[in-house]
Design a protein around this motif. Sequence first.
Motif, short mmCIF file in Angstrom:
data_model
loop_
_atom_site.label_atom_id
_atom_site.label_comp_id
_atom_site.label_asym_id
_atom_site.label_seq_id
_atom_site.Cartn_x
_atom_site.Cartn_y
_atom_site.Cartn_z
N TYR A 1 -27.63 -31.58 1.02
CA TYR A 1 -27.36 -30.67 -0.11
C TYR A 1 -27.74 -29.24 0.28
N LYS A 2 -28.91 -29.11 0.91
CA LYS A 2 -29.36 -27.77 1.33
C LYS A 2 -28.39 -27.19 2.35
N ARG A 3 -27.95 -28.02 3.28
CA ARG A 3 -27.06 -27.53 4.33
C ARG A 3 -25.71 -27.09 3.75
N ILE A 4 -25.16 -27.91 2.86
CA ILE A 4 -23.88 -27.58 2.23
C ILE A 4 -23.99 -26.25 1.50
N LEU A 5 -25.03 -26.12 0.68
CA LEU A 5 -25.17 -24.92 -0.15
C LEU A 5 -25.46 -23.69 0.71
N SER A 6 -26.17 -23.90 1.79
CA SER A 6 -26.48 -22.79 2.70
C SER A 6 -25.20 -22.35 3.43
N GLU A 7 -24.43 -23.30 3.95
CA GLU A 7 -23.19 -22.97 4.66
C GLU A 7 -22.17 -22.30 3.73
N ALA A 8 -22.24 -22.65 2.45
CA ALA A 8 -21.29 -22.08 1.48
C ALA A 8 -21.76 -20.73 0.95
N GLY A 9 -22.99 -20.34 1.29
CA GLY A 9 -23.52 -19.07 0.79
C GLY A 9 -24.05 -19.16 -0.64
N PHE A 10 -24.35 -20.37 -1.11
CA PHE A 10 -24.89 -20.55 -2.46
C PHE A 10 -26.42 -20.46 -2.47
N ILE A 11 -27.04 -20.66 -1.30
CA ILE A 11 -28.50 -20.53 -1.19
C ILE A 11 -28.85 -19.90 0.16
N LYS B 1 -32.43 -39.83 -11.51
CA LYS B 1 -31.19 -40.58 -11.28
C LYS B 1 -31.49 -42.06 -11.01
N ALA B 2 -32.59 -42.31 -10.32
CA ALA B 2 -32.98 -43.70 -10.02
C ALA B 2 -33.32 -44.44 -11.32
N GLU B 3 -33.87 -43.70 -12.29
CA GLU B 3 -34.18 -44.33 -13.59
C GLU B 3 -32.90 -44.62 -14.37
N GLN B 4 -31.86 -43.81 -14.14
CA GLN B 4 -30.61 -43.96 -14.90
C GLN B 4 -29.64 -44.93 -14.24
N SER B 5 -29.80 -45.16 -12.94
CA SER B 5 -28.81 -45.94 -12.21
C SER B 5 -29.47 -46.93 -11.26
N GLU B 6 -29.11 -48.20 -11.44
CA GLU B 6 -29.65 -49.24 -10.53
C GLU B 6 -29.23 -48.98 -9.09
N LYS B 7 -28.00 -48.47 -8.97
CA LYS B 7 -27.48 -48.21 -7.63
C LYS B 7 -28.35 -47.18 -6.91
N VAL B 8 -28.62 -46.06 -7.59
CA VAL B 8 -29.45 -45.01 -6.98
C VAL B 8 -30.86 -45.54 -6.73
N ALA B 9 -31.36 -46.36 -7.65
CA ALA B 9 -32.71 -46.92 -7.51
C ALA B 9 -32.82 -47.84 -6.30
N SER B 10 -31.68 -48.42 -5.88
CA SER B 10 -31.72 -49.37 -4.76
C SER B 10 -31.77 -48.68 -3.39
N TRP B 11 -31.58 -47.37 -3.36
CA TRP B 11 -31.58 -46.66 -2.09
C TRP B 11 -32.97 -46.54 -1.50
N GLN B 12 -33.03 -46.46 -0.16
CA GLN B 12 -34.29 -46.25 0.55
C GLN B 12 -34.72 -44.78 0.42
N ASP B 13 -36.00 -44.53 0.61
CA ASP B 13 -36.52 -43.15 0.56
C ASP B 13 -35.79 -42.26 1.56
N TYR B 14 -35.43 -42.85 2.70
CA TYR B 14 -34.76 -42.06 3.73
C TYR B 14 -33.43 -41.48 3.22
N THR B 15 -32.75 -42.25 2.37
CA THR B 15 -31.47 -41.80 1.81
C THR B 15 -31.68 -40.54 0.97
N TYR B 16 -32.72 -40.56 0.14
CA TYR B 16 -33.02 -39.36 -0.68
C TYR B 16 -33.34 -38.18 0.22
N TYR B 17 -34.14 -38.46 1.24
CA TYR B 17 -34.54 -37.39 2.17
C TYR B 17 -33.30 -36.77 2.82
#
Length: 198
Positions: A150-160, A128-144
């Motif tokens: 994402y894990k929490r959402i999917l876990s709470e929803a019963g998807f994972i 995504k960072a390669e496709q979008s300057e906006k995503v590329a501008s984010w700090q590593d912490y944002t990805y983390y």
Amino acid sequence: MLQYTSILKARPFLYLELKKAISLKIQGFSELDIKNKSLEENIFSVNTETRKKEIASAVINRIQVLDDYILDKIVNGSLQTSKQLTIYSILKTDRLFFEFMKEVYREKILLKDYSIDDKDFNIFFRRKAEQSEKVASWQDYTYYKLKQVYKRILSEAGFIKNTKNEVKIIPQIIEEEVKNHLIDIGDRVYLEVMLGEM
């Protein structure tokens, strides 16, 4: 097309909050009423003014992309259907989460590989960072942080099922009536993403 944002890291699943706001909407309260109730009556039980505004804004944003049938199903449907449709509301309002579900979650199911590991998240964000300057501008912490959310959402929803070492996908079964409704309103793409179908 929706812009990429990292806003989800502060506005995760919000299942109970969404349900509460939809109940009010079904009772005839407007979106402005819901926002005011959040600020004045603290209906989402949070500590700060900022958080009251954030949550009200997130749930209203999600409500706006849902029709009456789906609003009713979130409030009155089974727990599983209700949570699946909450995921659907996030897919419709968050482009990056939608693309993660489409390019990682769905692909994994299609390949019959039911675990998602850190490498999958890292590859996805790098792409995504390669496709979008906006995503590329984010700090590593944002990805983390997004990965955690994402894990929490999917876990709470019963998807994972999220264990210490890995994330296991739980394939979804969606009620036939709900499936047909999503297809009828032209939202098959979201259904395919949630079910991992072609």
